[in-house]
Design an enzyme around this catalytic site. Structure first.
Site, short mmCIF file in Angstrom:
data_model
loop_
_atom_site.label_atom_id
_atom_site.label_comp_id
_atom_site.label_asym_id
_atom_site.label_seq_id
_atom_site.Cartn_x
_atom_site.Cartn_y
_atom_site.Cartn_z
N GLU A 292 8.64 0.59 11.94
CA GLU A 292 9.71 1.56 11.90
C GLU A 292 9.10 3.12 11.91
OE1 GLU A 292 12.00 0.11 8.54
OE2 GLU A 292 12.88 -1.45 9.66
N CYS B 78 13.45 10.29 8.79
CA CYS B 78 13.16 9.82 10.00
C CYS B 78 14.39 10.00 10.89
CB CYS B 78 12.60 8.52 9.88
SG CYS B 78 13.75 7.34 8.96
N LYS C 9 0.71 -1.04 -0.16
CA LYS C 9 0.15 0.06 0.07
C LYS C 9 0.88 1.22 -0.14
CE LYS C 9 -1.95 3.09 1.68
NZ LYS C 9 -1.78 4.59 1.23
N GLU D 52 8.32 15.32 17.04
CA GLU D 52 8.94 15.11 15.65
C GLU D 52 8.03 16.34 14.37
OE1 GLU D 52 7.86 11.93 12.95
OE2 GLU D 52 9.95 11.50 12.66
P1 NAD Z 1 1.81 7.83 8.14
O1 NAD Z 1 1.86 7.20 9.28
O2 NAD Z 1 0.74 9.33 8.03
O3 NAD Z 1 1.58 7.17 6.73
C1 NAD Z 1 2.32 6.10 6.41
C2 NAD Z 1 1.54 4.99 5.58
O4 NAD Z 1 0.64 4.58 6.39
C3 NAD Z 1 0.87 5.72 4.36
O5 NAD Z 1 0.87 4.55 3.30
C4 NAD Z 1 -0.59 5.64 4.75
O6 NAD Z 1 -1.25 5.74 3.58
C5 NAD Z 1 -0.85 4.53 5.66
N1 NAD Z 1 -1.93 4.60 6.64
C6 NAD Z 1 -2.45 5.74 7.18
N2 NAD Z 1 -3.41 5.68 7.87
C7 NAD Z 1 -3.61 3.96 8.12
C8 NAD Z 1 -4.36 3.25 8.58
N3 NAD Z 1 -5.33 3.61 9.37
N4 NAD Z 1 -4.10 1.80 8.12
C9 NAD Z 1 -3.48 1.43 7.33
N5 NAD Z 1 -2.45 2.47 6.56
C10 NAD Z 1 -2.44 3.47 6.91
O7 NAD Z 1 3.26 8.55 7.97
P2 NAD Z 1 3.50 9.55 6.94
O8 NAD Z 1 3.44 11.15 7.08
O9 NAD Z 1 3.48 9.03 5.48
O10 NAD Z 1 5.35 9.50 7.06
C11 NAD Z 1 5.97 10.33 8.01
C12 NAD Z 1 6.36 9.20 9.04
O11 NAD Z 1 7.07 8.46 8.93
C13 NAD Z 1 7.43 10.16 10.25
O12 NAD Z 1 6.89 9.91 11.30
C14 NAD Z 1 8.74 9.50 10.01
O13 NAD Z 1 9.72 9.68 11.13
C15 NAD Z 1 8.22 8.09 9.60
N6 NAD Z 1 9.36 7.50 8.74
C16 NAD Z 1 10.00 6.54 9.66
C17 NAD Z 1 11.13 5.61 9.08
C18 NAD Z 1 11.89 4.72 9.83
O14 NAD Z 1 12.42 3.68 9.14
N7 NAD Z 1 11.78 4.71 11.00
C19 NAD Z 1 11.29 5.98 7.74
C20 NAD Z 1 10.65 6.97 7.08
C21 NAD Z 1 9.62 7.63 7.66
#
Ligand code: NAD
Length: 490
Positions: free
Chosen positions: A256, A289, A181, A386
């Protein structure tokens, strides 16, 4: 329904799902605009329960044959997949840059090779997985890494190709089939990924892509009872929601998540290298991140080091991410811009001092100036939450205990960076900081065999090398009584 595609940076990209080896469309669509210049990148299929269920079903059907191939049988096609990623590198880099605003040179020279390595490395690593036996007085424990089933892979927008392949590689190498997804703010390179996998000869149903909004397509996917694993990279808040779905069906989940990582600079460090690396935290507009966003400086060198960082930060050119000189591109989306500006305005209102930046850049609507705040107290929102933008905070410490206390003083534990000239002191501080990865006198480099993940609210589980297979496999012990067989073979 006819499938739809768009020409993005001169590359034809399907805007539909990829399910069971075919493009599948949806009448519901969502708009996708480039953060670089606001241009329209096409209306992408917005999947829901129907598409998520179809994809999990296709993956379940494809699973037995893919699993039965074994690691050796899967290796040739996964190698071709990795080669295909390299061959389409220019296209992938150009599409990713327009879709999420990340730097074109970084995408071309680091992201694409890393994406290919994510596939080939784990395909090779899987060959050695079954060699593990533990000898006991009465039995031999034969440790088997069996494929688990269908894995749902959910990734964020800041580096979709790199972060998705980081999951796709081990999941497929383990013998699982997958449903991806992609992030709705940058959905396009995952669509290219499906084309490249298909061209490499991956059987229908082994890799599926369901486009859509997280709360719809993502939610339907993680609530499908046919999943064996959910691998999630994204925000801590979303992980808490997905974790509830995983708990209801007792599905293994790896997460993650976000971070607010410390960047500690000791007085005896190489200050030029440290200053350069601090400025590097602004890369991709700070939407990284692992970024070390809390700069903690030993008080005795504060003034001299601040001038070095100020000079290095001034060289972080804000601009179009397609231009080679650019170091800081746009924020991903107007909503995210408002979120980042909100943090900055509240920090100003709370009395933090803007050392530089603090406002929109005149480059364009979504571009924000590299920003540094001083006068920050440990409990202030800007030092705790963050931001995921080009916003750093500046604090000082007078002894190691204070540095460690500030470093560990948030809910997160994803990463940390330390610049220090003394090995013993460096290892003492590094060992005391709570983090999945702690870089000493370097940043961002690591081997794919090394464990990766977060502590506290930055994640659950570790991936990398065998750790990835610990998650993506059902690990079985076949304990055989020694000397209990009358014969061997047929
Ligand atoms: P997000 O949590 O809003 O979305 C991430 C993914 O989850 C997207 O594909 C989104 O469509 C999906 N999603 C959202 N709600 C959902 C639900 N209810 N059920 C299933 N899927 C759902 O995060 P974002 O804004 O896209 O990304 C930024 C965040 O990601 C920051 O907090 C960043 O630190 C983190 N991040 C972490 C790493 C790591 O390796 N630790 C790497 C990159 C980004």
């Amino acid at each position: 329904m006819a499938s739809t595609s768009a020409s993005v940076a001169g590359v034809e990209v399907s805007l539909d799902h990829w399910i069971g080896g075919k493009r599948v469309s949806s009448s519901d669509r969502f708009d996708n605009a480039s953060p670089v210049d606001g241009s329209d990148l096409g209306a992408v299929a917005a999947g829901g329960k129907r598409e998520a269920d179809m994809a999990v079903e296709a993956a379940r059907e494809a699973f037995p044959a893919w699993a039965a191939l074994g690691a050796e049988g899967r290796l040739p096609v996964l190698r071709k997949f990795a080669e295909g990623l390299l061959a389409r590198g220019k296209d992938i880099a150009a599409v990713e840059t327009l879709d999420n605003g990340s730097l074109l040179t970084g995408n071309m020279h680091r992201m694409v090779p890393r994406a290919a390595q994510n596939i080939s490395f784990f395909a090779e690593w899987a060959l050695g997985l079954q060699d593990h036996a533990i000898d006991h007085a009465e039995v031999v424990n034969n440790v088997r890494y069996d494929p688990a089933g269908v894995a749902a892979l959910i990734t964020p927008w800041n580096a979709p190709m790199m972060l998705t392949t980081w999951k796709v590689g081990p999941a497929l190498a383990a013998g699982n089939t997958i449903v991806i997804k992609p992030p709705e703010w940058a959905p396009l390179t995952c669509s290219l990924l499906a084309d490249i996998a298909h061209e490499a000869g991956l059987p229908a149903g082994v890799l599926n892509v369901v486009q859509g909004i997280g709360e719809d397509a993502g939610d339907a996917l993680v609530n499908n009872p046919g999943l064996a694993r959910i691998s999630f990279t994204g925000s801590t808040d979303t992980a808490k929601i997905i974790g509830q779905a995983a708990a209801r069906s007792i599905t293994g989940m790896s997460s993650e998540l976000g971070g607010k990582s410390p960047f500690i600079v000791c007085a005896d460090a190489d200050l030029d290298a440290a200053a350069q690396t601090v400025a590097g935290q602004y890369i991709n507009a700070g939407q990284v991140c692992l970024a070390g966003t809390r700069i903690l400086v030993e008080a005795s060198i504060e003034a001299a080091f601040l001038e070095k960082v100020r000079a290095a930060a001034a060289r972080m050119t804000v601009g179009d991410p397609r231009e080679a000189a650019t170091r800081v591109g746009p924020l991903i989306h107007p909503e995210h811009f408002a979120r980042v500006s909100g943090f900055v305005e509240r920090a100003k209102a709370a009395g933090a001092e803007v050392l530089w930046g603090g406002a929109r850049s005149d480059v364009g609507a979504l571009y924000f100036q590299p920003t540094m705040f001083a006068g920050v107290r440990a409990q202030d929102e800007i030092a705790q939450k963050e931001v995921f933008g080009p916003v750093l905070t500046w604090q000082t410490f007078t002894d190691d205990g204070e540095a460690i206390a500030i470093a560990n003083g948030t809910e997160y534990g994803l990463a940390g960076t330390l610049f220090c000239g003394n090995e013993e002191r460096a290892m003492r501080i590094a060992s005391a900081v709570v983090a999945g990865t702690l870089w000493v006198n370097c940043f961002f480099v690591r081997d794919l065999a090394a464990p990766f993940g977060g502590s506290r609210t930055s994640g659950v589980g570790r991936e990398g090398g065998t750790h990835s297979f610990d998650f993506y496999c059902d690990i079985k012990n076949i304990a055989v009584r020694k000397g209990s067989f009358a014969s061997k073979g047929n």
